[in-house]
Design a protein around this motif. Sequence first.
Motif, PDB file in Angstrom:
ATOM      1  N   HIS A 140      -2.411   1.306  -4.600  1.00 30.63           N
ATOM      2  CA  HIS A 140      -1.514   0.164  -4.822  1.00 30.63           C
ATOM      3  C   HIS A 140      -1.002   0.250  -6.251  1.00 30.63           C
ATOM      4  O   HIS A 140      -1.808   0.301  -7.186  1.00 30.63           O
ATOM      5  N   HIS A 156     -10.489   6.055   1.717  1.00 32.35           N
ATOM      6  CA  HIS A 156     -11.615   5.123   1.815  1.00 32.35           C
ATOM      7  C   HIS A 156     -11.494   4.249   3.059  1.00 32.35           C
ATOM      8  O   HIS A 156     -10.492   4.294   3.769  1.00 32.35           O
ATOM      9  N   VAL A 196       0.837  -1.209   0.000  1.00 37.38           N
ATOM     10  CA  VAL A 196       0.000   0.000   0.000  1.00 37.38           C
ATOM     11  C   VAL A 196       0.874   1.261   0.000  1.00 37.38           C
ATOM     12  O   VAL A 196       1.927   1.307   0.624  1.00 37.38           O
ATOM     13  N   ASP A 209      -8.294   3.164  -3.830  1.00 39.00           N
ATOM     14  CA  ASP A 209      -8.285   1.851  -4.489  1.00 39.00           C
ATOM     15  C   ASP A 209      -9.335   1.734  -5.595  1.00 39.00           C
ATOM     16  O   ASP A 209      -9.766   0.641  -5.939  1.00 39.00           O
ATOM     17  N   ASP A 264      -5.750  -0.646   5.470  1.00 38.06           N
ATOM     18  CA  ASP A 264      -4.424  -0.333   4.904  1.00 38.06           C
ATOM     19  C   ASP A 264      -4.306   1.156   4.584  1.00 38.06           C
ATOM     20  O   ASP A 264      -3.223   1.644   4.258  1.00 38.06           O
ATOM     21  N   HIS A 265      -5.401   1.880   4.705  1.00 40.53           N
ATOM     22  CA  HIS A 265      -5.390   3.324   4.445  1.00 40.53           C
ATOM     23  C   HIS A 265      -5.605   4.138   5.719  1.00 40.53           C
ATOM     24  O   HIS A 265      -5.149   5.273   5.785  1.00 40.53           O
TER      25      HIS A 265
END
Length: 283
Positions: A205, A62, A18, A166, A66-67
Amino acid sequence: MGLPTIYTYRAAEVGLNVNSYLIETASGVVVLDTNLLVSDIAALRARLDALKKPLVAVFVTHAHPDHFNGILDLVRDREVPVYAGRGVAEVIEEIADAKRRQWSPTYGAEWPAETYYPNTLLSDGESVTIDDLSVSIRELGPGESHADSYYVVSGDWAHPVLFIGDLAFQRTHPYTADGHTSAWLDTLDALASELADMAVLYPGHGDPAGPADLDDQRRYLLYYREVVRRLADGQASLTDAAKTQLEQAMRAFLPNAPLTWMIGLGADAVAAELAAETNPPNR
Ligand SMILES: [Zn+2]
């Protein structure tokens, strides 16, 4: 003036590759998305500290960990606005604890023990000015996650740059396990014209790309759905053998791309989504 100064911190494959982006402004640093795992978040923080300017804002694209997982360690005891769309922030509050329960057995102490939630909510189309940057949000509803958005960053350079989260994985197998591939395709259709003249898209990504990236994502999802449809044959899940076939098909579709375990991860969710499209409940 050229493009703004953008630094990228990218995790290794264990951290889902990421990207977190750091934009340097006159007075400080803006961070877009904050990484997943404790060691990556520490490395992102070191990257920030090395710029020798204060963190002035965090933006979250979002509602996936992972964000948003790294917000707490970046902000710590500082008073920093952490921006997210209203829909995005709502979903983060709903899912953060469940995601920790789901993934802690896999990641152990690499999963942050606490979540810091966005503290400054944005409505669709709202803009924030930071020095000579203007950051505006477009909220898109469910797609790759239960709540997606992108940010347009503009300044005194020729074309605005986009941070698309994403919405399009660049040369990377995408996460489909939230089961909104139909809505995601609708969003990509709408964005094809909305974003046609945008020069650079920075994805969550993969490498920065142009609007053609959105077409690639669209083709991937159409093919993934078609393969799942055939293998599921109306059922709401796939057998293990069918998942292996799906993985082979998608590996051939996107050779040498990382995150191949995402292929099987989303299979049942998309089979269920397709089954519900064929036999809608309560109709
Ligand atoms: Zn992601």
